[in-house]
Design an enzyme around this catalytic site. Structure first.
Site, PDB file in Angstrom:
ATOM      1  N   GLU A 245       0.851  -1.184   0.000  1.00 21.96           N
ATOM      2  CA  GLU A 245       0.000   0.000   0.000  1.00 21.96           C
ATOM      3  C   GLU A 245       0.889   1.236   0.000  1.00 21.96           C
ATOM      4  OE1 GLU A 245      -2.712   0.466   3.314  1.00 21.96           O
ATOM      5  OE2 GLU A 245      -3.802   2.039   2.294  1.00 21.96           O
TER       6      GLU A 245
ATOM      7  N   ALA B  75       1.542  -0.282  10.791  1.00 24.18           N
ATOM      8  CA  ALA B  75       1.326  -1.679  10.434  1.00 24.18           C
ATOM      9  C   ALA B  75       0.493  -1.737   9.170  1.00 24.18           C
ATOM     10  CB  ALA B  75       0.595  -2.412  11.563  1.00 24.18           C
ATOM     11  N   MET B  76       0.355  -2.940   8.628  1.00 28.26           N
ATOM     12  CA  MET B  76      -0.332  -3.078   7.350  1.00 28.26           C
ATOM     13  C   MET B  76      -1.221  -4.316   7.343  1.00 28.26           C
ATOM     14  SD  MET B  76      -0.873  -1.839   4.409  1.00 28.26           S
ATOM     15  CE  MET B  76      -2.070  -2.618   3.356  1.00 28.26           C
ATOM     16  N   GLU B  77      -2.440  -4.118   6.838  1.00 29.32           N
ATOM     17  CA  GLU B  77      -3.505  -5.112   6.953  1.00 29.32           C
ATOM     18  C   GLU B  77      -3.540  -6.143   5.835  1.00 29.32           C
ATOM     19  OE1 GLU B  77      -3.997  -1.749   6.257  1.00 29.32           O
ATOM     20  OE2 GLU B  77      -5.560  -1.505   4.735  1.00 29.32           O
TER      21      GLU B  77
ATOM     22  N   HIS C  23      -6.868  -2.492  15.011  1.00 31.68           N
ATOM     23  CA  HIS C  23      -7.076  -1.723  13.773  1.00 31.68           C
ATOM     24  C   HIS C  23      -6.812  -2.590  12.541  1.00 31.68           C
ATOM     25  CE1 HIS C  23      -6.857   2.065  11.329  1.00 31.68           C
ATOM     26  NE2 HIS C  23      -6.059   1.307  10.584  1.00 31.68           N
ATOM     27  N   GLU C  24      -5.671  -3.233  12.516  1.00 27.67           N
ATOM     28  CA  GLU C  24      -5.329  -4.033  11.328  1.00 27.67           C
ATOM     29  C   GLU C  24      -6.271  -5.225  11.202  1.00 27.67           C
ATOM     30  OE1 GLU C  24      -3.426  -2.429   9.477  1.00 27.67           O
ATOM     31  OE2 GLU C  24      -2.647  -1.102  11.042  1.00 27.67           O
TER      32      GLU C  24
HETATM   33  N1  PHE Z   1      -3.098   0.830   5.823  1.00 20.86           N
HETATM   34  C1  PHE Z   1      -2.233   0.946   6.964  1.00 20.86           C
HETATM   35  C2  PHE Z   1      -3.144   1.155   8.144  1.00 20.86           C
HETATM   36  O1  PHE Z   1      -3.608   2.176   8.454  1.00 20.86           O
HETATM   37  C3  PHE Z   1      -1.276   2.067   6.939  1.00 20.86           C
HETATM   38  C4  PHE Z   1      -0.205   1.979   5.905  1.00 20.86           C
HETATM   39  C5  PHE Z   1      -0.276   2.772   4.785  1.00 20.86           C
HETATM   40  C6  PHE Z   1       0.878   1.166   6.097  1.00 20.86           C
HETATM   41  C7  PHE Z   1       0.719   2.732   3.833  1.00 20.86           C
HETATM   42  C8  PHE Z   1       1.882   1.135   5.174  1.00 20.86           C
HETATM   43  C9  PHE Z   1       1.807   1.927   4.045  1.00 20.86           C
HETATM   44  O2  PHE Z   1      -3.538   0.313   8.794  1.00 20.86           O
HETATM   45 ZN    ZN Z   2      -5.655   1.509   8.618  1.00 26.75          ZN
END
Ligand code: PHE
Ligand code: ZN
Length: 894
Positions: free
Chosen positions: A127, A268-270, A303-304
């Protein structure tokens, strides 16, 4: 570097994709230096899209194309064109398979987007647009494909090979290599793809869903951290249960994985089934992590996890809709935390953060709507406006609908849009369809930037017992939006009598209410008048209870009225807010006239709160904390950085002096609860208590210590040293260290140095704790700090390649130490500009974020403005700056 001037992408230009990808088969031959990526994509023309020129245009950056074949026919160079960011294949059929093979270089990837190295492992971050750095693809969220992934790597270096979905099989290969296959049954956009390879330890648990399915939970980390993952695992299970209970959402795969990595640009990343986390939001033990860290972990894990439904099952049509998933998911994690740890205190923390970061953003050159309409670099739009203000918009809708109808609306949203890539408009439509409410006017919140101001006044007609409240709303212009229209919002309020009790809230023409308490009124007009009747005395209005809308509310309270609210308001958020307003008033007066002593009423109110044995200590810690320097700055036309710092410190000294005995008494009463550490044996007589109640006690205790250390006599100093040395928790140890570090640049400086050296020696092997060591020094307000930050930039443990370390030194200094960053000679500005220039070619996303404190230059005095502007101009004049920086500089300079 980038040759052309970066061009904006506009929402109004959105077109559905001309082609869709149904299935993507990927093979990664992994190696740190050189990785080969083979892709086989099943592509077809999108029946719902306009027909273009017949060619297929794929995204791809920094890829070396080795092979390309269409339906098994190798393409000759005349049939395709490759440039810096696209691969165009001319005249393709309506349905076909495209195979490509590219070479990429993970070890050279310092931007941490795409495939990169973190410590000894390989991992990905896709992302928003990182996937195109691994293979040619339609790298946009409205193209959802089924992924099948084969990972091949050296079996000794990378024994663990992970990707999204389910493990299908594993094989040993010749030459010491091995292979793993993964398949994700759910179609997903490329930004949710992930892979991880490394020598990782794993802790396991399992979760039984409401419908009785067994889900395996795997947490991966570097082996030395395996004993620090219990809290993250417990938080995950709590979040899974909570989402079932509050939204009816179950997890949908048989396996859920989290990997902790040391190098990560964000929190973090989902990624589907394989969340990748900044280690900061996974690893914790009481000795190494503060209570705040523990809370941060629970909220980010939740959140994730929550993104699995709000983000993954239902995703964004395009990146302008980012708040669709982020605003809603932040709202969900805030509510989860409120249920876990305490509603008022959670709300206060969220409001504090909103005021400290989002309000200034919304009033500055980077202001943008929750749903922006144009961007150059999407990475610049992962903002507090999209996230936190976006969450406020969901919260307001939830309040306007009420709990039952809001639940019906989210049920409808999940049912109607499952498997789709949708817009914030689709979300609001579900809110309307399930409730029958008309949210036409409410939609302005998504389109208009800027924080509305509510100017309230009131008058009292004693003869009739009528209290009239007039509310006017307006919003100042923001870049590109000179005119604003009134917004629809909930205004929650109560009325308080002289004895501190709630009065009935009855509007003219209404029957008498059942009882006193909070009422939610709706604002829609630029000016509205509410008439409350049947009152036996003039009430004090308790306005914007629970912070029911993200606005700045002004009401001409007397000091006495604020004191009454501060002592008695049953709404914790309003109680806190009254204390903040009172303190703000005192402080801003002290900025104008230094050496004015605080009014006795303020000290009395403060003493009363400190001695309140009924209230939750966590709430008192919030009530008694003075507004931050940056919040106070935001209340001034031109920020008087030095004046604010001086006033705030002076008030703390005055409180510490006037209430020394009370502070000490409360300190000792609270400290008794903590286990004692035998320094020599480094063992505690009991386990530290990590319950919300214990955390609240520590918060209040350390608030007391913070005041006491503003006016330290020998007894207080000894107490602080003892707390530092014998602390069983990082919360207490760091509070002790924070106190001692104030002695830098005094004649007791050696106490500060000793403590810092001790801390370093204890924790030099633990990166996350060492981050604290850097940050605490960068945030010290002592005049020598700039020089120390420069020294720390050369410290053996500093690394420009690790975002956590960069944030803990450069970020902590520039964003967390206003008085030193804004030193009148411009030294702080120079340091930040130099470091941003150094970082930009390596990690533009991080560089652009770090720059933010300089973008607020217009808020300062003429001489600082000139210095700040000069640094910004200097950055803009450099060759080959990133689009990230280009966009931010353009916005704040033009
Ligand atoms: N989508 C992630 C979150 O908010 C944030 C994120 C964005 C992480 C871009 C990495 C790169 O949970
Ligand atoms: Zn998010």
């Amino acid at each position: 570097m980038y040759r052309d001037t970066p061009k904006p992408t506009r929402l109004e230009d959105y077109q559905p994709p001309e082609f869709l990808i149904d299935r993507a088969e990927l093979r990664f031959d992994l190696d740190a230096v050189e990785t080969l990526v083979s892709a086989a994509l099943e592509i077809r023309r999108n029946p719902a899209a306009k027909r273009g020129d017949g060619s297929l245009r794929l995204d791809g950056e920094q890829l070396e194309l080795l092979e390309i074949a269409l339906d098994d026919r190798a393409l000759p160079p005349v049939e395709y064109v490759v440039d810096e960011r696209t691969l165009v294949v001319q005249r393709v059929p309506d349905r076909f398979q495209l195979r490509t093979r590219v070479r990429i270089h993970p070890a050279a990837n310092t931007a941490l987007e795409g495939l990169y190295i973190s410590g000894d492992m390989l991992c990905t971050q896709c992302e928003a647009e990182g996937f195109r750095r691994m293979t040619y693809f339609l790298d946009r969220p409205d193209v959802m494909a089924r992924f099948a992934v084969t990972l091949v790597a050296d079996a000794t270096r990378y024994p663990v090979l992970l990707s999204n979905g389910n493990p299908i099989d594993q094989e040993t290969l010749p030459g010491g290599r091995h292979l793993a296959r993964w398949e994700d049954p759910f179609p997903k956009p490329s930004y949710l793809f992930a892979l991880v390879a490394g020598d990782l330890a794993r802790i396991e648990d399992s979760f039984t869903t409401a419908s009785g399915r067994e889900v395996a939970l795997h947490l991966y980390m570097e082996p030395r951290n395996r004993d620090k993952c219990g809290h993250a695992m417990r938080s995950l299970k709590a979040a899974m249960r909570w989402d079932e209970e509050h939204y009816g959402r179950e997890y949908d795969l048989d396996l859920f994985m989290i990997v902790a990595v040391s190098h990560f640009n964000m929190g973090a990343m989902e990624n589907k089934g394989l969340n990748v986390f900044n280690a900061k939001y996974v690893l914790a033990s009481p000795e190494t992590a503060t209570d705040q860290d523990f809370a941060g972990i629970a909220s980010v894990v939740a959140h994730e996890y929550f993104h699995n439904w709000t983000g993954n099952r239902i995703t964004c049509r395009d990146w302008f809709q980012l708040s669709l998933k982020e605003g809603f998911t932040v709202f969900r994690d805030q509510e989860f935390s409120a249920d876990q740890g305490g509603r008022d205190v959670q709300r206060i923390a969220d409001v504090r953060a909103l005021r400290a970061r989002q309000f200034p953003e919304d009033a500055g050159p980077m202001a943008h709507p929750v749903r922006p309409s144009s961007y150059i670099e999407i990475n610049n739009f992962y903002t507090t406006t999209v996230y936190e203000k976006g969450a406020e918009l969901v919260r307001m809708q939830a309040r306007l609908l009420g709990p039952e109808r809001f639940r019906a609306a989210t049920d409808l949203y999940f049912q109607r849009h499952d498997g789709q890539a949708v817009t914030t408009e689709d979300f609001v439509r579900c809110m309307e369809d399930a409730s029958g409410l008309d949210l036409t006017q409410f939609r302005r919140w998504y389109e208009q930037a800027g924080t509305p101001v509510l100017e309230c006044t009131a008058d009292w007609e004693a003869g009739q017992g009528t209290y009239r409240l007039e509310v006017r709303q307006h919003t100042d212009p923001t870049p590109g939006q000179p005119e604003k229209s009134p917004r629809h919002m909930p205004l929650a309020l109560g009325l308080i009598g002289t004895d501190g009790r709630e009065l009935p809230v009855q509007l003219a023409g209404e029957p008498a209410p059942i009882g006193p308490g909070t009422r939610v009124l709706e604002l829609r007009e630029a000016r509205q008048v509410f008439e409350f009747v049947g009152l036996s005395e003039r009430p004090v209005p308790s306005l914007l209870r629970g912070f029911s809308a993200p606005v700045k509310l002004r009401f001409p309270y007397s000091d006495e009225e604020l004191t009454r609210l501060m002592a008695a308001d049953p709404d914790g958020v309003a109680r806190w807010n009254a204390a903040q307003q009172l303190a703000e008033r005192v402080l801003l007066a002290m900025v104008v006239t230094p050496d004015t002593p605080p009014p006795q009423a303020f000290i009395d109110a403060f003493a009363a709160a400190l001695g309140d044995q009924e209230a939750d200590p966590a709430l008192l810690a919030e009530v008694l904390a003075l507004p931050s320097e940056s919040y106070l700055g935001d209340q001034m036309q031109a920020v008087d950085v030095d004046g604010i710092h001086r006033a705030r410190e002076a008030l703390m000294v005055q409180v510490a002096t006037a209430l020394r005995a009370d502070l000490l008494e409360r300190y000792h009463a609270l400290h008794r609860f903590e286990p004692v550490t035998d320094q020599a044996a480094a063992s505690t007589d009991r386990e530290p208590d990590l319950s919300p109640a214990a955390m609240g006690r520590r918060a209040l205790k350390n608030l007391c210590l913070g005041y006491l250390m503003r006016a330290p006599d020998d007894a207080v100093l000894a107490l602080c040293q003892r707390q530092y040395a014998t602390a069983a928790t990082m919360t207490d140890r760091i509070a002790g260290l924070r106190g001692l570090i104030r002695l830098r640049d005094t004649d007791q400086a050696e106490l500060a140095e000793q403590a810092l050296t001790d801390f370093y020696q204890r924790w030099s092997q633990d990166a996350l704790v060492l981050d604290k060591w850097f940050a605490i020094q960068a945030q010290a307000s002592a005049p020598g700090t700039l020089g120390r930050v420069k020294q720390l930039l050369r410290h053996a443990n500093f690394s420009i390649g690790n975002p956590n370390r960069v944030r803990s030194l450069i970020g902590a200094f520039a964003a967390g130490n206003p008085v030193c960053f804004h030193a009148a000679d411009g030294g702080g500005y120079r340091l930040l500009a130099e470091q941003v220039a150094r970082l930009d070619p390596l990690n533009p996303q991080l560089a652009s974020r770090l720059l933010h404190p300089l973008t607020q230059w217009r808020r300062h005095d003429a001489s600082r403005q000139a210095l700040m502007r000069a640094e910004l101009e200097g950055l803009r004049a450099r060759d080959g700056i990133s689009p990230d920086l280009f966009e931010v500089l353009g916005k704040c300079l033009d």
